[in-house]
Design a protein around this motif. Sequence first.
Motif, PDB file in Angstrom:
ATOM      1  N   VAL A 299       5.169   3.397  -7.711  1.00  0.00           N
ATOM      2  CA  VAL A 299       4.085   2.527  -8.187  1.00  0.00           C
ATOM      3  C   VAL A 299       4.489   1.856  -9.498  1.00  0.00           C
ATOM      4  CG1 VAL A 299       1.733   2.491  -9.118  1.00  0.00           C
ATOM      5  CG2 VAL A 299       2.230   3.772  -7.021  1.00  0.00           C
ATOM      6  N   ARG A 300       5.050   2.645 -10.417  1.00  0.00           N
ATOM      7  CA  ARG A 300       5.463   2.093 -11.711  1.00  0.00           C
ATOM      8  C   ARG A 300       6.524   1.010 -11.527  1.00  0.00           C
ATOM      9  NH1 ARG A 300       9.205   1.379 -14.701  1.00  0.00           N
ATOM     10  NH2 ARG A 300      10.620   2.414 -13.235  1.00  0.00           N
ATOM     11  N   SER A 301       7.504   1.271 -10.675  1.00  0.00           N
ATOM     12  CA  SER A 301       8.588   0.327 -10.447  1.00  0.00           C
ATOM     13  C   SER A 301       8.084  -0.979  -9.841  1.00  0.00           C
ATOM     14  CB  SER A 301       9.640   0.961  -9.523  1.00  0.00           C
ATOM     15  OG  SER A 301      10.633   0.041  -9.148  1.00  0.00           O
ATOM     16  N   LEU A 302       7.233  -0.880  -8.844  1.00  0.00           N
ATOM     17  CA  LEU A 302       6.712  -2.077  -8.178  1.00  0.00           C
ATOM     18  C   LEU A 302       5.855  -2.907  -9.117  1.00  0.00           C
ATOM     19  CD1 LEU A 302       5.781  -0.495  -4.740  1.00  0.00           C
ATOM     20  CD2 LEU A 302       7.557  -2.212  -5.122  1.00  0.00           C
ATOM     21  N   ARG A 303       4.990  -2.242  -9.860  1.00  0.00           N
ATOM     22  CA  ARG A 303       4.114  -2.977 -10.765  1.00  0.00           C
ATOM     23  C   ARG A 303       4.898  -3.629 -11.904  1.00  0.00           C
ATOM     24  NH1 ARG A 303      -1.158   1.115 -10.740  1.00  0.00           N
ATOM     25  NH2 ARG A 303      -2.125   0.162  -8.884  1.00  0.00           N
ATOM     26  N   ALA A 304       5.964  -2.971 -12.327  1.00  0.00           N
ATOM     27  CA  ALA A 304       6.787  -3.551 -13.396  1.00  0.00           C
ATOM     28  C   ALA A 304       7.403  -4.872 -12.952  1.00  0.00           C
ATOM     29  CB  ALA A 304       7.889  -2.573 -13.803  1.00  0.00           C
ATOM     30  N   ASP A 305       7.591  -5.039 -11.639  1.00  0.00           N
ATOM     31  CA  ASP A 305       8.159  -6.276 -11.110  1.00  0.00           C
ATOM     32  C   ASP A 305       7.080  -7.235 -10.592  1.00  0.00           C
ATOM     33  OD1 ASP A 305      10.716  -5.550 -11.733  1.00  0.00           O
ATOM     34  OD2 ASP A 305      11.198  -4.764  -9.749  1.00  0.00           O
ATOM     35  N   GLY A 306       5.828  -6.935 -10.906  1.00  0.00           N
ATOM     36  CA  GLY A 306       4.754  -7.869 -10.594  1.00  0.00           C
ATOM     37  C   GLY A 306       4.116  -7.736  -9.227  1.00  0.00           C
ATOM     38  N   HIS A 307       4.437  -6.695  -8.488  1.00  0.00           N
ATOM     39  CA  HIS A 307       3.823  -6.513  -7.175  1.00  0.00           C
ATOM     40  C   HIS A 307       2.406  -5.947  -7.314  1.00  0.00           C
ATOM     41  CE1 HIS A 307       7.524  -7.475  -5.093  1.00  0.00           C
ATOM     42  NE2 HIS A 307       8.169  -6.599  -5.852  1.00  0.00           N
ATOM     43  N   ASP A 308       1.574  -6.256  -6.337  1.00  0.00           N
ATOM     44  CA  ASP A 308       0.191  -5.777  -6.285  1.00  0.00           C
ATOM     45  C   ASP A 308       0.176  -4.496  -5.459  1.00  0.00           C
ATOM     46  OD1 ASP A 308      -2.531  -5.441  -6.184  1.00  0.00           O
ATOM     47  OD2 ASP A 308      -2.889  -7.095  -4.780  1.00  0.00           O
ATOM     48  N   VAL A 309      -0.095  -3.362  -6.088  1.00  0.00           N
ATOM     49  CA  VAL A 309      -0.034  -2.069  -5.409  1.00  0.00           C
ATOM     50  C   VAL A 309      -1.433  -1.547  -5.097  1.00  0.00           C
ATOM     51  CG1 VAL A 309       0.729   0.338  -5.566  1.00  0.00           C
ATOM     52  CG2 VAL A 309       2.149  -1.490  -6.522  1.00  0.00           C
TER      53      VAL A 309
ATOM     54  N   VAL B 210       3.596  -1.104   3.846  1.00  0.00           N
ATOM     55  CA  VAL B 210       2.944   0.180   3.591  1.00  0.00           C
ATOM     56  C   VAL B 210       4.043   1.229   3.466  1.00  0.00           C
ATOM     57  CG1 VAL B 210       1.413   1.969   4.489  1.00  0.00           C
ATOM     58  CG2 VAL B 210       0.835  -0.446   4.823  1.00  0.00           C
ATOM     59  N   VAL B 211       4.010   1.993   2.388  1.00  0.00           N
ATOM     60  CA  VAL B 211       4.974   3.076   2.173  1.00  0.00           C
ATOM     61  C   VAL B 211       4.193   4.383   2.195  1.00  0.00           C
ATOM     62  CG1 VAL B 211       6.739   4.054   0.670  1.00  0.00           C
ATOM     63  CG2 VAL B 211       6.435   1.577   0.775  1.00  0.00           C
ATOM     64  N   HIS B 212       4.499   5.222   3.162  1.00  0.00           N
ATOM     65  CA  HIS B 212       3.730   6.455   3.415  1.00  0.00           C
ATOM     66  C   HIS B 212       4.522   7.673   2.923  1.00  0.00           C
ATOM     67  CE1 HIS B 212       1.403   9.494   5.316  1.00  0.00           C
ATOM     68  NE2 HIS B 212       2.146   9.603   6.407  1.00  0.00           N
ATOM     69  N   LEU B 213       4.054   8.269   1.820  1.00  0.00           N
ATOM     70  CA  LEU B 213       4.777   9.379   1.184  1.00  0.00           C
ATOM     71  C   LEU B 213       3.987  10.686   1.163  1.00  0.00           C
ATOM     72  CD1 LEU B 213       6.057   7.385  -1.941  1.00  0.00           C
ATOM     73  CD2 LEU B 213       7.352   7.893   0.144  1.00  0.00           C
ATOM     74  N   ALA B 214       2.757  10.683   1.653  1.00  0.00           N
ATOM     75  CA  ALA B 214       1.888  11.857   1.516  1.00  0.00           C
ATOM     76  C   ALA B 214       2.356  13.020   2.393  1.00  0.00           C
ATOM     77  CB  ALA B 214       0.454  11.479   1.867  1.00  0.00           C
ATOM     78  N   GLY B 215       2.175  14.245   1.881  1.00  0.00           N
ATOM     79  CA  GLY B 215       2.506  15.445   2.642  1.00  0.00           C
ATOM     80  C   GLY B 215       2.540  16.659   1.739  1.00  0.00           C
ATOM     81  N   ALA B 216       2.108  17.808   2.250  1.00  0.00           N
ATOM     82  CA  ALA B 216       2.104  19.046   1.464  1.00  0.00           C
ATOM     83  C   ALA B 216       3.524  19.445   1.105  1.00  0.00           C
ATOM     84  CB  ALA B 216       1.428  20.164   2.256  1.00  0.00           C
TER      85      ALA B 216
ATOM     86  N   ALA C 138       0.836  -1.197   0.000  1.00  0.00           N
ATOM     87  CA  ALA C 138       0.000   0.000   0.000  1.00  0.00           C
ATOM     88  C   ALA C 138       0.875   1.252   0.000  1.00  0.00           C
ATOM     89  CB  ALA C 138      -0.927   0.011   1.213  1.00  0.00           C
ATOM     90  N   ILE C 139       0.438   2.273  -0.717  1.00  0.00           N
ATOM     91  CA  ILE C 139       1.216   3.503  -0.847  1.00  0.00           C
ATOM     92  C   ILE C 139       0.302   4.717  -0.688  1.00  0.00           C
ATOM     93  CG2 ILE C 139       2.657   4.901  -2.392  1.00  0.00           C
ATOM     94  CD1 ILE C 139       3.544   2.363  -3.767  1.00  0.00           C
TER      95      ILE C 139
END
Length: 294
Positions: A17-27, A61-67, A4-5
Amino acid sequence: MRIAITGSTGLIGTELVRSLRADGHDVVRLVRRAPAAADEVRWDPKAQRVDTAGLAGCEAVVHLAGAGVGDHRWTAAYKQEIRDSRVLGTRALASALASMDAPPRVFVSGSAIGYYGDTGDRRTDETSPAGTGFLPEVCVAWENAAKPAEEAGIRTVFARTGLVVARSGGAWGRLFPVFRLGLGGRLGDGSQYWSFISLQDHIRALRHLVDSEELTGPVNLTAPEPVTNREVTAVMGRVLHRPTLCTVPAPVLRVALGEFAGDVLGSQRVIPRRLLDSGFAYDHPRIAEAVRAA
């Protein structure tokens, strides 16, 4: 893995997201509106609500959100937005993960090298204390907000990010157009250290944090050797084949940026000690390589 991101539409999130999905991960992407796709899960940081059912089965879970720190002038209201977007979001997510019957095994929570404040020319690693001022105070509160996840036994890692060298977005997204026009130059006297990392290495480092079971707590996401703004200016000129005769005096920056100018002119010589010790290998360890890659 199922991962989750938050912040999935930002500069870093989009590429991760692009990198993970390119390697077959479910995002799974956390969004602050009604979900419009099968891969979206609703969350509301201000209301402290997270749809934990949508996170079932997530191992990370990778948490990147922020103003954005540099997106607007630092009025009192925007400074509060910078703080709240990080602290409230992290607290909501950490508490939600801690409440799950089967929580993820790792929580990578965004942070920043702003934690250290102005370090001058002193080499600074993860053992260094927090600095003083607005950004260090925000970073301390930001990381403390993840305590519910830590206390629940979730491996929690703080990705203290430096200046990401990218073609669009972030500090370099603003620098490239100026330098291409031949209007680039040093900021202030150019002696301040910039702790950079290429976008590609940053994405690989985030994935390294997810995968490396021995890593917990703060990890600096910067290249091995910070460089001065004067060096950055020279490299930008060489790579883009443009003159770098312009300078922006410190007083002009203070008028243009207000309080944020102090951080632009500040020096951060931050070393990624824990990342290096964990065996991470950079694709672009030097500034010229990072600029060319961007």
